[in-house]
Design a protein around this motif. Sequence first.
Motif, PDB file in Angstrom:
ATOM      1  N   VAL A  10       0.948  -1.665  -0.081  1.00 51.23           N
ATOM      2  CA  VAL A  10      -0.172  -0.068   0.206  1.00 51.23           C
ATOM      3  C   VAL A  10       0.637   1.743   0.215  1.00 51.23           C
ATOM      4  O   VAL A  10       1.885   1.291   0.339  1.00 51.23           O
ATOM      5  CB  VAL A  10      -0.835   0.216   1.709  1.00 51.23           C
ATOM      6  CG1 VAL A  10      -1.492  -1.591   0.901  1.00 51.23           C
ATOM      7  CG2 VAL A  10      -0.055  -0.181   2.649  1.00 51.23           C
ATOM      8  N   ILE A  11       0.616   2.162  -0.248  1.00 49.09           N
ATOM      9  CA  ILE A  11       0.674   3.463  -0.172  1.00 49.09           C
ATOM     10  C   ILE A  11       1.587   4.283   0.581  1.00 49.09           C
ATOM     11  O   ILE A  11       0.110   3.829   2.317  1.00 49.09           O
ATOM     12  CB  ILE A  11      -0.230   4.535  -0.856  1.00 49.09           C
ATOM     13  CG1 ILE A  11      -0.266   4.139  -2.494  1.00 49.09           C
ATOM     14  CG2 ILE A  11       0.684   6.070  -1.093  1.00 49.09           C
ATOM     15  CD1 ILE A  11      -0.999   4.557  -3.369  1.00 49.09           C
ATOM     16  N   PRO A  12       1.871   4.032   1.645  1.00 48.80           N
ATOM     17  CA  PRO A  12       3.196   5.246   3.082  1.00 48.80           C
ATOM     18  C   PRO A  12       1.101   5.553   3.145  1.00 48.80           C
ATOM     19  O   PRO A  12       1.075   6.836   2.504  1.00 48.80           O
ATOM     20  CB  PRO A  12       4.226   5.775   2.530  1.00 48.80           C
ATOM     21  CG  PRO A  12       4.757   4.814   1.311  1.00 48.80           C
ATOM     22  CD  PRO A  12       3.207   4.490   0.119  1.00 48.80           C
ATOM     23  N   GLY A  13       1.191   5.518   4.639  1.00 50.83           N
ATOM     24  CA  GLY A  13       0.060   6.082   4.560  1.00 50.83           C
ATOM     25  C   GLY A  13      -0.950   5.875   4.559  1.00 50.83           C
ATOM     26  O   GLY A  13      -2.154   6.793   5.520  1.00 50.83           O
ATOM     27  N   LYS A  14      -1.357   4.552   3.687  1.00 55.86           N
ATOM     28  CA  LYS A  14      -2.910   4.054   4.026  1.00 55.86           C
ATOM     29  C   LYS A  14      -3.213   2.824   4.628  1.00 55.86           C
ATOM     30  O   LYS A  14      -3.883   1.936   3.743  1.00 55.86           O
ATOM     31  CB  LYS A  14      -2.632   3.782   2.257  1.00 55.86           C
ATOM     32  CG  LYS A  14      -2.454   5.092   1.163  1.00 55.86           C
ATOM     33  CD  LYS A  14      -4.062   6.114   1.312  1.00 55.86           C
ATOM     34  CE  LYS A  14      -4.352   7.470   0.618  1.00 55.86           C
ATOM     35  NZ  LYS A  14      -5.670   7.993   0.101  1.00 55.86           N
ATOM     36  N   GLU A  15      -1.963   3.171   4.987  1.00 51.78           N
ATOM     37  CA  GLU A  15      -2.850   1.698   6.214  1.00 51.78           C
ATOM     38  C   GLU A  15      -3.486   1.249   6.504  1.00 51.78           C
ATOM     39  O   GLU A  15      -4.146   0.278   6.676  1.00 51.78           O
ATOM     40  CB  GLU A  15      -1.191   1.121   7.207  1.00 51.78           C
ATOM     41  CG  GLU A  15       0.435   1.417   6.411  1.00 51.78           C
ATOM     42  CD  GLU A  15       0.690   2.794   6.103  1.00 51.78           C
ATOM     43  OE1 GLU A  15       1.870   2.944   5.746  1.00 51.78           O
ATOM     44  OE2 GLU A  15      -0.034   3.709   6.072  1.00 51.78           O
ATOM     45  N   GLU A  16      -3.861   2.105   7.469  1.00 46.99           N
ATOM     46  CA  GLU A  16      -5.295   2.188   8.366  1.00 46.99           C
ATOM     47  C   GLU A  16      -6.501   2.151   6.833  1.00 46.99           C
ATOM     48  O   GLU A  16      -7.063   1.596   7.455  1.00 46.99           O
ATOM     49  CB  GLU A  16      -5.653   3.192   8.999  1.00 46.99           C
ATOM     50  CG  GLU A  16      -4.524   3.139  10.185  1.00 46.99           C
ATOM     51  CD  GLU A  16      -4.609   2.040  10.864  1.00 46.99           C
ATOM     52  OE1 GLU A  16      -5.806   1.439  11.471  1.00 46.99           O
ATOM     53  OE2 GLU A  16      -3.589   1.429  11.509  1.00 46.99           O
ATOM     54  N   THR A  17      -6.251   2.672   6.469  1.00 46.93           N
ATOM     55  CA  THR A  17      -7.358   2.233   4.897  1.00 46.93           C
ATOM     56  C   THR A  17      -7.567   1.408   4.296  1.00 46.93           C
ATOM     57  O   THR A  17      -8.121   0.623   4.534  1.00 46.93           O
ATOM     58  CB  THR A  17      -7.797   3.789   4.364  1.00 46.93           C
ATOM     59  OG1 THR A  17      -6.973   4.723   4.299  1.00 46.93           O
ATOM     60  CG2 THR A  17      -8.045   3.696   3.185  1.00 46.93           C
ATOM     61  N   PHE A  18      -6.064   0.349   4.321  1.00 46.28           N
ATOM     62  CA  PHE A  18      -6.873  -1.060   3.768  1.00 46.28           C
ATOM     63  C   PHE A  18      -7.001  -1.781   4.862  1.00 46.28           C
ATOM     64  O   PHE A  18      -7.783  -2.370   4.965  1.00 46.28           O
ATOM     65  CB  PHE A  18      -5.081  -1.379   3.319  1.00 46.28           C
ATOM     66  CG  PHE A  18      -4.991  -2.693   3.285  1.00 46.28           C
ATOM     67  CD1 PHE A  18      -4.713  -3.343   1.479  1.00 46.28           C
ATOM     68  CD2 PHE A  18      -4.535  -3.660   3.925  1.00 46.28           C
ATOM     69  CE1 PHE A  18      -4.958  -4.510   1.102  1.00 46.28           C
ATOM     70  CE2 PHE A  18      -4.524  -4.982   3.180  1.00 46.28           C
ATOM     71  CZ  PHE A  18      -4.531  -5.641   2.342  1.00 46.28           C
ATOM     72  N   LYS A  19      -6.444  -1.736   6.350  1.00 46.56           N
ATOM     73  CA  LYS A  19      -6.731  -2.709   7.301  1.00 46.56           C
ATOM     74  C   LYS A  19      -8.542  -2.263   7.251  1.00 46.56           C
ATOM     75  O   LYS A  19      -9.094  -3.046   7.769  1.00 46.56           O
ATOM     76  CB  LYS A  19      -6.645  -2.111   8.462  1.00 46.56           C
ATOM     77  CG  LYS A  19      -4.691  -2.604   8.469  1.00 46.56           C
ATOM     78  CD  LYS A  19      -4.470  -2.437   9.968  1.00 46.56           C
ATOM     79  CE  LYS A  19      -2.527  -2.428  10.102  1.00 46.56           C
ATOM     80  NZ  LYS A  19      -1.991  -1.843  11.010  1.00 46.56           N
ATOM     81  N   LYS A  20      -8.910  -1.218   7.253  1.00 42.47           N
ATOM     82  CA  LYS A  20     -10.487  -0.890   6.929  1.00 42.47           C
ATOM     83  C   LYS A  20     -11.303  -1.198   6.020  1.00 42.47           C
ATOM     84  O   LYS A  20     -12.282  -2.199   6.443  1.00 42.47           O
ATOM     85  CB  LYS A  20     -10.478   0.683   7.717  1.00 42.47           C
ATOM     86  CG  LYS A  20     -10.254   1.069   9.030  1.00 42.47           C
ATOM     87  CD  LYS A  20     -10.442   2.390   9.231  1.00 42.47           C
ATOM     88  CE  LYS A  20     -10.186   3.016  10.153  1.00 42.47           C
ATOM     89  NZ  LYS A  20      -9.837   4.400   9.672  1.00 42.47           N
ATOM     90  N   ALA A  21     -10.590  -1.050   4.849  1.00 40.38           N
ATOM     91  CA  ALA A  21     -11.180  -2.192   4.089  1.00 40.38           C
ATOM     92  C   ALA A  21     -11.474  -3.695   4.215  1.00 40.38           C
ATOM     93  O   ALA A  21     -12.404  -4.468   3.614  1.00 40.38           O
ATOM     94  CB  ALA A  21     -10.618  -1.990   3.102  1.00 40.38           C
ATOM     95  N   PHE A  22     -10.730  -4.235   5.095  1.00 38.39           N
ATOM     96  CA  PHE A  22     -10.203  -5.688   4.362  1.00 38.39           C
ATOM     97  C   PHE A  22     -11.903  -5.979   5.185  1.00 38.39           C
ATOM     98  O   PHE A  22     -11.635  -7.323   5.057  1.00 38.39           O
ATOM     99  CB  PHE A  22      -8.934  -6.009   6.077  1.00 38.39           C
ATOM    100  CG  PHE A  22      -9.233  -7.342   5.955  1.00 38.39           C
ATOM    101  CD1 PHE A  22      -8.778  -7.970   4.342  1.00 38.39           C
ATOM    102  CD2 PHE A  22      -9.445  -8.121   7.142  1.00 38.39           C
ATOM    103  CE1 PHE A  22      -8.258 -10.126   4.662  1.00 38.39           C
ATOM    104  CE2 PHE A  22      -8.994 -10.170   6.850  1.00 38.39           C
ATOM    105  CZ  PHE A  22      -8.924 -10.019   5.554  1.00 38.39           C
TER     106      PHE A  22
END
Length: 93
Positions: A10-22
Amino acid sequence: MITVGMSYRVIPGKEETFKKAFPRLHEIMKKMPGHLKTRLYFEIGDEESFLVATAWESLDAYHAFIRSPEYDEITLGREKVLAERPHHGIYYQ
């Protein structure tokens, strides 16, 4: 049975967005015929690197999932979260 390993960067800084989409992706997978189990892993020391491991009754069940309208609806690329194209590996058991 097969296991599919899906590696995401993921793009740096987008980790939480990825985790929330999971969880949304997981809920959709759980409803798909042939889905057995899904796990989300992250790489220690590399917060932008994730692995989603899914177990399916068959390759056909997995293909039905990735061709489904539900899967297309939640593709993370649209949200500009992914730094690169994901890499998938299929493992037969």
